[in-house]
Write a protein that holds these residues in place. Structure first.
Motif, mmCIF file in Angstrom:
data_model
loop_
_atom_site.group_PDB
_atom_site.id
_atom_site.type_symbol
_atom_site.label_atom_id
_atom_site.label_comp_id
_atom_site.label_asym_id
_atom_site.label_seq_id
_atom_site.Cartn_x
_atom_site.Cartn_y
_atom_site.Cartn_z
ATOM 1 N N GLN A 137 0.848 -1.185 0.000
ATOM 2 C CA GLN A 137 0.000 0.000 0.000
ATOM 3 C C GLN A 137 0.884 1.235 0.000
ATOM 4 O O GLN A 137 1.899 1.269 0.702
ATOM 5 C CB GLN A 137 -0.849 0.071 1.274
ATOM 6 N N ARG A 138 0.467 2.260 -0.752
ATOM 7 C CA ARG A 138 1.123 3.573 -0.685
ATOM 8 C C ARG A 138 0.131 4.504 0.000
ATOM 9 O O ARG A 138 -0.963 4.744 -0.513
ATOM 10 C CB ARG A 138 1.456 4.070 -2.098
ATOM 11 N N VAL A 139 0.533 5.013 1.170
ATOM 12 C CA VAL A 139 -0.345 5.855 1.988
ATOM 13 C C VAL A 139 0.460 7.024 2.562
ATOM 14 O O VAL A 139 1.661 7.122 2.327
ATOM 15 C CB VAL A 139 -1.000 5.031 3.123
ATOM 16 N N ALA A 140 -0.199 7.905 3.315
ATOM 17 C CA ALA A 140 0.446 9.048 3.984
ATOM 18 C C ALA A 140 1.282 9.859 2.995
ATOM 19 O O ALA A 140 2.460 10.096 3.207
ATOM 20 C CB ALA A 140 1.291 8.572 5.167
ATOM 21 N N LEU A 141 0.643 10.280 1.925
ATOM 22 C CA LEU A 141 1.352 10.937 0.824
ATOM 23 C C LEU A 141 1.552 12.432 1.028
ATOM 24 O O LEU A 141 0.687 13.120 1.561
ATOM 25 C CB LEU A 141 0.582 10.693 -0.475
ATOM 26 N N LYS A 142 2.716 12.889 0.558
ATOM 27 C CA LYS A 142 3.052 14.319 0.561
ATOM 28 C C LYS A 142 3.729 14.636 -0.762
ATOM 29 O O LYS A 142 4.828 14.176 -1.025
ATOM 30 C CB LYS A 142 4.000 14.653 1.708
ATOM 31 N N GLY A 143 3.039 15.407 -1.615
ATOM 32 C CA GLY A 143 3.628 15.853 -2.879
ATOM 33 C C GLY A 143 3.680 14.771 -3.936
ATOM 34 O O GLY A 143 2.989 13.766 -3.872
ATOM 35 N N GLY A 144 4.501 15.038 -4.968
ATOM 36 C CA GLY A 144 4.740 14.056 -6.013
ATOM 37 C C GLY A 144 3.960 14.215 -7.293
ATOM 38 O O GLY A 144 4.210 13.494 -8.252
ATOM 39 N N VAL A 145 3.001 15.151 -7.337
ATOM 40 C CA VAL A 145 2.208 15.290 -8.563
ATOM 41 C C VAL A 145 3.021 15.986 -9.649
ATOM 42 O O VAL A 145 4.044 16.624 -9.379
ATOM 43 C CB VAL A 145 0.887 16.048 -8.319
ATOM 44 N N ALA A 146 2.539 15.881 -10.888
ATOM 45 C CA ALA A 146 3.217 16.485 -12.035
ATOM 46 C C ALA A 146 3.419 17.983 -11.823
ATOM 47 O O ALA A 146 2.634 18.631 -11.125
ATOM 48 C CB ALA A 146 2.396 16.241 -13.292
ATOM 49 N N PRO A 147 4.470 18.534 -12.424
ATOM 50 C CA PRO A 147 4.748 19.964 -12.259
ATOM 51 C C PRO A 147 3.574 20.832 -12.715
ATOM 52 O O PRO A 147 2.828 20.450 -13.624
ATOM 53 C CB PRO A 147 5.958 20.204 -13.173
ATOM 54 N N ALA A 148 3.442 21.999 -12.088
ATOM 55 C CA ALA A 148 2.368 22.927 -12.452
ATOM 56 C C ALA A 148 2.761 23.773 -13.663
ATOM 57 O O ALA A 148 1.904 24.346 -14.321
ATOM 58 C CB ALA A 148 2.049 23.832 -11.261
ATOM 59 N N MET A 149 4.051 23.827 -13.974
ATOM 60 C CA MET A 149 4.489 24.654 -15.103
ATOM 61 C C MET A 149 3.956 24.119 -16.421
ATOM 62 O O MET A 149 3.649 22.935 -16.542
ATOM 63 C CB MET A 149 6.013 24.772 -15.131
ATOM 64 N N GLU A 150 3.851 25.008 -17.389
ATOM 65 C CA GLU A 150 3.296 24.645 -18.687
ATOM 66 C C GLU A 150 4.168 23.627 -19.417
ATOM 67 O O GLU A 150 5.387 23.686 -19.375
ATOM 68 C CB GLU A 150 3.136 25.897 -19.548
ATOM 69 N N CYS A 151 3.493 22.705 -20.078
ATOM 70 C CA CYS A 151 4.148 21.709 -20.927
ATOM 71 C C CYS A 151 3.605 21.959 -22.329
ATOM 72 O O CYS A 151 2.411 21.777 -22.574
ATOM 73 C CB CYS A 151 3.803 20.304 -20.423
ATOM 74 N N ASN A 152 4.451 22.416 -23.222
ATOM 75 C CA ASN A 152 4.009 22.722 -24.584
ATOM 76 C C ASN A 152 5.053 22.238 -25.586
ATOM 77 O O ASN A 152 6.070 21.666 -25.203
ATOM 78 C CB ASN A 152 3.732 24.222 -24.743
ATOM 79 N N ALA A 153 4.801 22.484 -26.864
ATOM 80 C CA ALA A 153 5.704 22.010 -27.915
ATOM 81 C C ALA A 153 7.120 22.533 -27.716
ATOM 82 O O ALA A 153 8.096 21.841 -27.989
ATOM 83 C CB ALA A 153 5.162 22.409 -29.288
ATOM 84 N N ALA A 154 7.250 23.755 -27.198
ATOM 85 C CA ALA A 154 8.576 24.342 -26.991
ATOM 86 C C ALA A 154 9.346 23.634 -25.868
ATOM 87 O O ALA A 154 10.573 23.631 -25.860
ATOM 88 C CB ALA A 154 8.452 25.837 -26.678
ATOM 89 N N SER A 155 8.623 23.033 -24.926
ATOM 90 C CA SER A 155 9.293 22.351 -23.809
ATOM 91 C C SER A 155 9.282 20.832 -23.953
ATOM 92 O O SER A 155 9.616 20.111 -23.010
ATOM 93 C CB SER A 155 8.673 22.779 -22.477
ATOM 94 N N LYS A 156 8.896 20.338 -25.137
ATOM 95 C CA LYS A 156 8.855 18.898 -25.382
ATOM 96 C C LYS A 156 10.219 18.275 -25.060
ATOM 97 O O LYS A 156 11.258 18.772 -25.466
ATOM 98 C CB LYS A 156 8.487 18.609 -26.831
#
Length: 194
Positions: A157-176
């Motif tokens: 089981q994975r529990v008691a989580l803190k953080g780890g989600v994908a970055p909030a910054m934009e992901c676009n063709a220029a940053s591919k």
């Protein structure tokens, strides 16, 4: 006179000994509470007939890469649409006292104990664990590689989580192709058949 001096020394020594015992009792490690699944979502609860074999705290990072969005099952591809895609984890697994007992890395997701035994697993379920945190997760362990603590693990089981989600910054063709590392922490609870 000798007797009263000797009695005082014994009395002082007894008092100092009692203080030392009280101080030691105040800093003695407390017995850990037994792990409970009661507050967890039903989807990630381990079935009856299993017991907790090991509790660890994973501290590390997850790598994401800006990629073209994958087609969803049954849906056509969406060319030109970008997203942060999960690349893999890298974490240290510590016991409850903070001592390293293993590592977690991937792909594929692999939990490896300090004794060299390791396992991979198949995801069974996830459930939301709060904004900004990875979801709760339940995986069924594949047979262990090598003898050791991972042998006979049935679920993780994975529990008691803190953080780890994908970055909030934009992901676009220029940053591919750009990669970003996100810090996270999670408890990994290892179960074996009772």
């Amino acid at each position: 006179m000798k007797t009263s001096c000797h009695a005082r020394i014994v009395s002082i020594a007894t008092a100092l000994g009692a203080l030392a015992v009280l101080a030691a009792c105040g800093t003695a490690p407390q017995k850990m509470a037994m792990y409970s699944q009661d507050a967890l979502p039903a989807a990630i609860k381990v079935p009856a007939g299993n017991r907790v074999a090991m509790e660890t705290v994973g501290v590390g990072e997850i790598t994401y890469e800006c990629r073209e969005k994958a087609a969803a099952a049954g849906a056509p591809a969406a060319p030109g649409q970008m997203e942060w895609a999960f690349v893999g984890p890298k974490a240290v697994l510590n016991d409850r006292s903070g001592k390293q007992v293993g590592t977690y890395y991937g792909p594929p997701a692999t939990w490896e104990a300090s004794d060299g035994s390791k396992i991979t697993a198949t995801q069974l379920a996830v459930a939301p664990s709060g904004a900004g945190n990875l979801p709760y997760q339940l995986v069924k362990a594949n047979p262990a590689s090598g003898p050791g603590v991972m042998k006979d693990v049935t679920y993780i089981q994975r529990v008691a989580l803190k953080g780890g989600v994908a970055p909030a910054m934009e992901c676009n063709a220029a940053s591919k192709g750009k990669r970003e590392i996100v810090r996270y922490q999670a408890d990994y609870i290892f179960w074996k058949a009772a």
